[in-house]
Design an enzyme around this catalytic site. Structure first.
Site, PDB file in Angstrom:
ATOM      1  N   ASP A  38     -15.937   5.090   2.728  1.00 28.62           N
ATOM      2  CA  ASP A  38     -15.320   4.028   1.917  1.00 28.62           C
ATOM      3  C   ASP A  38     -14.871   4.630   0.593  1.00 28.62           C
ATOM      4  O   ASP A  38     -15.616   5.352  -0.059  1.00 28.62           O
ATOM      5  CB  ASP A  38     -16.287   2.859   1.670  1.00 28.62           C
ATOM      6  CG  ASP A  38     -15.530   1.571   1.359  1.00 28.62           C
ATOM      7  OD1 ASP A  38     -15.530   0.660   2.201  1.00 28.62           O
ATOM      8  OD2 ASP A  38     -14.904   1.495   0.273  1.00 28.62           O
ATOM      9  N   ASP A  73     -10.291   8.891   0.440  1.00 29.32           N
ATOM     10  CA  ASP A  73      -9.191   7.957   0.685  1.00 29.32           C
ATOM     11  C   ASP A  73      -8.622   8.254   2.081  1.00 29.32           C
ATOM     12  O   ASP A  73      -8.126   9.358   2.328  1.00 29.32           O
ATOM     13  CB  ASP A  73      -8.140   8.206  -0.413  1.00 29.32           C
ATOM     14  CG  ASP A  73      -6.884   7.389  -0.226  1.00 29.32           C
ATOM     15  OD1 ASP A  73      -6.785   6.644   0.760  1.00 29.32           O
ATOM     16  OD2 ASP A  73      -5.992   7.520  -1.092  1.00 29.32           O
ATOM     17  N   TYR A 164       1.598  -5.984   4.835  1.00 25.93           N
ATOM     18  CA  TYR A 164       0.349  -6.019   5.617  1.00 25.93           C
ATOM     19  C   TYR A 164       0.650  -6.287   7.095  1.00 25.93           C
ATOM     20  O   TYR A 164       0.130  -5.615   7.991  1.00 25.93           O
ATOM     21  CB  TYR A 164      -0.525  -7.120   5.013  1.00 25.93           C
ATOM     22  CG  TYR A 164      -1.856  -7.354   5.663  1.00 25.93           C
ATOM     23  CD1 TYR A 164      -2.942  -6.533   5.369  1.00 25.93           C
ATOM     24  CD2 TYR A 164      -2.050  -8.415   6.545  1.00 25.93           C
ATOM     25  CE1 TYR A 164      -4.182  -6.764   5.942  1.00 25.93           C
ATOM     26  CE2 TYR A 164      -3.278  -8.654   7.124  1.00 25.93           C
ATOM     27  CZ  TYR A 164      -4.346  -7.828   6.818  1.00 25.93           C
ATOM     28  OH  TYR A 164      -5.561  -8.066   7.393  1.00 25.93           O
ATOM     29  N   LYS A 168      -0.071  -3.917  10.294  1.00 21.88           N
ATOM     30  CA  LYS A 168      -0.942  -4.361  11.385  1.00 21.88           C
ATOM     31  C   LYS A 168      -0.224  -4.307  12.737  1.00 21.88           C
ATOM     32  O   LYS A 168      -0.850  -4.035  13.763  1.00 21.88           O
ATOM     33  CB  LYS A 168      -1.462  -5.770  11.096  1.00 21.88           C
ATOM     34  CG  LYS A 168      -2.444  -5.834   9.916  1.00 21.88           C
ATOM     35  CD  LYS A 168      -3.568  -4.829  10.056  1.00 21.88           C
ATOM     36  CE  LYS A 168      -4.787  -5.123   9.212  1.00 21.88           C
ATOM     37  NZ  LYS A 168      -5.770  -4.016   9.245  1.00 21.88           N
ATOM     38  N   THR A 198     -15.175 -12.587   4.316  1.00 13.85           N
ATOM     39  CA  THR A 198     -15.319 -11.405   3.454  1.00 13.85           C
ATOM     40  C   THR A 198     -14.525 -11.695   2.184  1.00 13.85           C
ATOM     41  O   THR A 198     -13.853 -12.722   2.092  1.00 13.85           O
ATOM     42  CB  THR A 198     -14.716 -10.149   4.117  1.00 13.85           C
ATOM     43  OG1 THR A 198     -13.298 -10.354   4.230  1.00 13.85           O
ATOM     44  CG2 THR A 198     -15.295  -9.865   5.487  1.00 13.85           C
TER      45      THR A 198
HETATM   46  N1  LIG Z   1     -11.727 -10.601   6.959  1.00  9.30           N
HETATM   47  C1  LIG Z   1     -10.856 -11.085   7.835  1.00  9.30           C
HETATM   48  O1  LIG Z   1     -10.899 -12.262   8.229  1.00  9.30           O
HETATM   49  C2  LIG Z   1      -9.777 -10.189   8.373  1.00  9.30           C
HETATM   50  C3  LIG Z   1      -8.723 -10.779   9.113  1.00  9.30           C
HETATM   51  C4  LIG Z   1      -7.768  -9.958   9.687  1.00  9.30           C
HETATM   52  C5  LIG Z   1      -7.871  -8.581   9.537  1.00  9.30           C
HETATM   53  N2  LIG Z   1      -8.886  -8.030   8.796  1.00  9.30           N
HETATM   54  C6  LIG Z   1      -8.941  -6.565   8.666  1.00  9.30           C
HETATM   55  O2  LIG Z   1     -10.280  -6.126   8.811  1.00  9.30           O
HETATM   56  C7  LIG Z   1     -10.495  -4.986   7.978  1.00  9.30           C
HETATM   57  C8  LIG Z   1     -11.692  -5.208   7.062  1.00  9.30           C
HETATM   58  O3  LIG Z   1     -11.437  -6.286   6.208  1.00  9.30           O
HETATM   59  P1  LIG Z   1     -12.558  -6.933   5.259  1.00  9.30           P
HETATM   60  O4  LIG Z   1     -12.265  -8.373   5.255  1.00  9.30           O
HETATM   61  O5  LIG Z   1     -13.908  -6.446   5.647  1.00  9.30           O
HETATM   62  O6  LIG Z   1     -12.111  -6.315   3.833  1.00  9.30           O
HETATM   63  P2  LIG Z   1     -12.946  -5.811   2.566  1.00  9.30           P
HETATM   64  O7  LIG Z   1     -12.015  -5.823   1.428  1.00  9.30           O
HETATM   65  O8  LIG Z   1     -14.236  -6.569   2.466  1.00  9.30           O
HETATM   66  O9  LIG Z   1     -13.319  -4.295   2.939  1.00  9.30           O
HETATM   67  C9  LIG Z   1     -12.359  -3.293   3.037  1.00  9.30           C
HETATM   68  C10 LIG Z   1     -12.989  -1.978   2.630  1.00  9.30           C
HETATM   69  O10 LIG Z   1     -11.998  -0.932   2.791  1.00  9.30           O
HETATM   70  C11 LIG Z   1     -12.167  -0.013   1.729  1.00  9.30           C
HETATM   71  N3  LIG Z   1     -10.938   0.748   1.508  1.00  9.30           N
HETATM   72  C12 LIG Z   1      -9.766   0.288   1.002  1.00  9.30           C
HETATM   73  N4  LIG Z   1      -8.874   1.287   0.904  1.00  9.30           N
HETATM   74  C13 LIG Z   1      -9.469   2.407   1.396  1.00  9.30           C
HETATM   75  C14 LIG Z   1      -9.043   3.744   1.571  1.00  9.30           C
HETATM   76  N5  LIG Z   1      -7.808   4.128   1.217  1.00  9.30           N
HETATM   77  N6  LIG Z   1      -9.913   4.627   2.121  1.00  9.30           N
HETATM   78  C15 LIG Z   1     -11.159   4.241   2.485  1.00  9.30           C
HETATM   79  N7  LIG Z   1     -11.621   2.986   2.305  1.00  9.30           N
HETATM   80  C16 LIG Z   1     -10.788   2.070   1.768  1.00  9.30           C
HETATM   81  C17 LIG Z   1     -12.522  -0.891   0.528  1.00  9.30           C
HETATM   82  O11 LIG Z   1     -13.147  -0.149  -0.508  1.00  9.30           O
HETATM   83  C18 LIG Z   1     -13.420  -1.951   1.162  1.00  9.30           C
HETATM   84  O12 LIG Z   1     -14.788  -1.610   1.029  1.00  9.30           O
HETATM   85  C19 LIG Z   1      -9.169  -4.749   7.233  1.00  9.30           C
HETATM   86  O13 LIG Z   1      -8.405  -3.779   7.924  1.00  9.30           O
HETATM   87  C20 LIG Z   1      -8.505  -6.091   7.304  1.00  9.30           C
HETATM   88  O14 LIG Z   1      -7.107  -5.995   7.200  1.00  9.30           O
HETATM   89  C21 LIG Z   1      -9.828  -8.817   8.205  1.00  9.30           C
END
Ligand SMILES: NC(=O)c1ccc[n+]([C@@H]2O[C@H](COP(=O)([O-])OP(=O)(O)OC[C@H]3O[C@@H](n4cnc5c(N)ncnc54)[C@H](O)[C@@H]3O)[C@@H](O)[C@H]2O)c1
Length: 303
Positions: A38, A73, A164, A168, A198
């Site tokens: 992360d 990253d 986004y 995706k 989240t």
């Molecule tokens: N939460 C939902 O309902 C939802 C819906 C559709 C898709 N998603 C996808 O699920 C995944 C997780 O989402 P989430 O809700 O847990 O988000 P979140 O923001 O809680 O967690 C995302 C994590 O990714 C890390 N991150 C960001 N850029 C980074 C990089 N360049 N390198 C390494 N780490 C990095 C952040 O520090 C963070 O800890 C994402 O890809 C999101 O698009 C989530």
């Protein structure tokens, strides 16, 4: 501790928070050694800190699991490579990668800047490529492995997140390409479209009718990483998980076709296309129009 992933080495990106964290904890609880990646950034991708990944490693160790942190990253080739190299130097192999890392920069298309477009594509789409690229080179030689990408229902299109949504959609095509290209090496690739509470989903402007917890998503990911899923030859699939619901998405395919008698001309197409090939209505557009109609009806004074 369960043993769904006993002996496996799994790398999870974006594993410091939200869904990624739940995936990392679940993998460790099922017996996997976990690389916790992360970059520790804000929801828009700024202010990186290594503490976020390190704290999840501590949680796993406190529960008698094994894990190592990588605070790189994922949008850099070096970052993707370091995640896989860490798995190899620390644990000697890599059995699965789960690319969860993501950020949001919301803006209407006509106002979106390059600074809002590029980092979103780089984190989601390139950030899945960098890790898949490094992992698949090892998995090809191992003759086994599982790649998991994270998409969203939003891949169908989005009003204010064209960046986004494009990323995706790209991840789904990347996963399908990996499934096709690596099938003969015993490597599977699948995509998960989660809906879970989240910090990211808290940012969605509209009400989500079906939503669950990150742990629901983690259970599906653990299954997809396991031998049980590999025995079923599950590859090239996209699964939504939203609380108690799991759904599989259709593969893209031609819906209707027509053939010209001689060469096509714009005139011939104009006469022919609407009534024969036609269109495939967009469910999300219909939903938007229904919402707009309901809002307009509310505004109208009672007759
Ligand atoms: N939460 C939902 O309902 C939802 C819906 C559709 C898709 N998603 C996808 O699920 C995944 C997780 O989402 P989430 O809700 O847990 O988000 P979140 O923001 O809680 O967690 C995302 C994590 O990714 C890390 N991150 C960001 N850029 C980074 C990089 N360049 N390198 C390494 N780490 C990095 C952040 O520090 C963070 O800890 C994402 O890809 C999101 O698009 C989530």
């Amino acid at each position: 501790m369960g043993n769904f992933l006993a002996g496996k080495v799994i790398a999870v990106t974006g594993a410091g928070r939200g869904i990624g964290r739940a995936v990392a904890l679940a993998c460790a609880a099922e017996g996997a050694k976990v690389v916790v990646n992360d970059y520790g950034v804000s929801i828009e991708g700024g202010e990186p800190t290594s503490e976020i990944a390190a704290s999840v490693v501590k949680e796993i160790e406190a529960a008698d699991g094994e894990a190592v942190a990588v605070a790189d990253d994922v949008s850099t080739m070096e970052g993707g490579q370091r995640i896989i190299d860490t798995a190899l130097t620390r644990y000697g192999r890599i059995d699965g990668v789960v690319c969860v890392a993501g950020i949001l920069r919301e803006r209407m298309l006509f106002n979106m800047s390059e600074e809002e477009w590029d980092p979103v594509i780089a984190t989601h789409l390139k950030g899945t490529f960098t890790v898949f690229r490094a992992a698949s080179a090892v998995m090809r030689k191992q003759g086994s492995g599982t790649l998991i990408g994270f998409t969203s229902g939003n891949h169908q299109g989005s009003v204010a997140q064209a960046n986004y949504s494009s990323a995706k959609g790209g991840i789904i095509s990347l996963v399908r390409s990996a499934a096709l290209g690596l099938n003969k090496y015993g490597v599977t690739a699948n995509c998960v479209a989660p809906v879970a509470r989240t910090r990211m989903s808290a940012n969605v402007p509209m009400e989500l009718k079906e939503i669950g917890e990150p742990e629901d998503v983690a259970a599906l990911v653990v299954y997809l990483l396991s031998e049980r899923a590999r025995e079923e030859k599950i590859t090239g699939q996209v699964y939504t998980v939203a609380g108690p619901k799991i759904a599989v998405w259709a593969q893209p395919r031609e819906l209707r076709s027509a053939y010209a008698d001689g060469a096509w001309t714009p005139e011939k197409i104009a006469d022919f296309l609407p009534g024969t090939v036609g269109t495939d209505p967009m469910p999300m557009l219909a939903q938007l129009e229904a919402m707009a109609a309901a809002a307009a009806a509310k505004e109208r004074p009672n007759a």
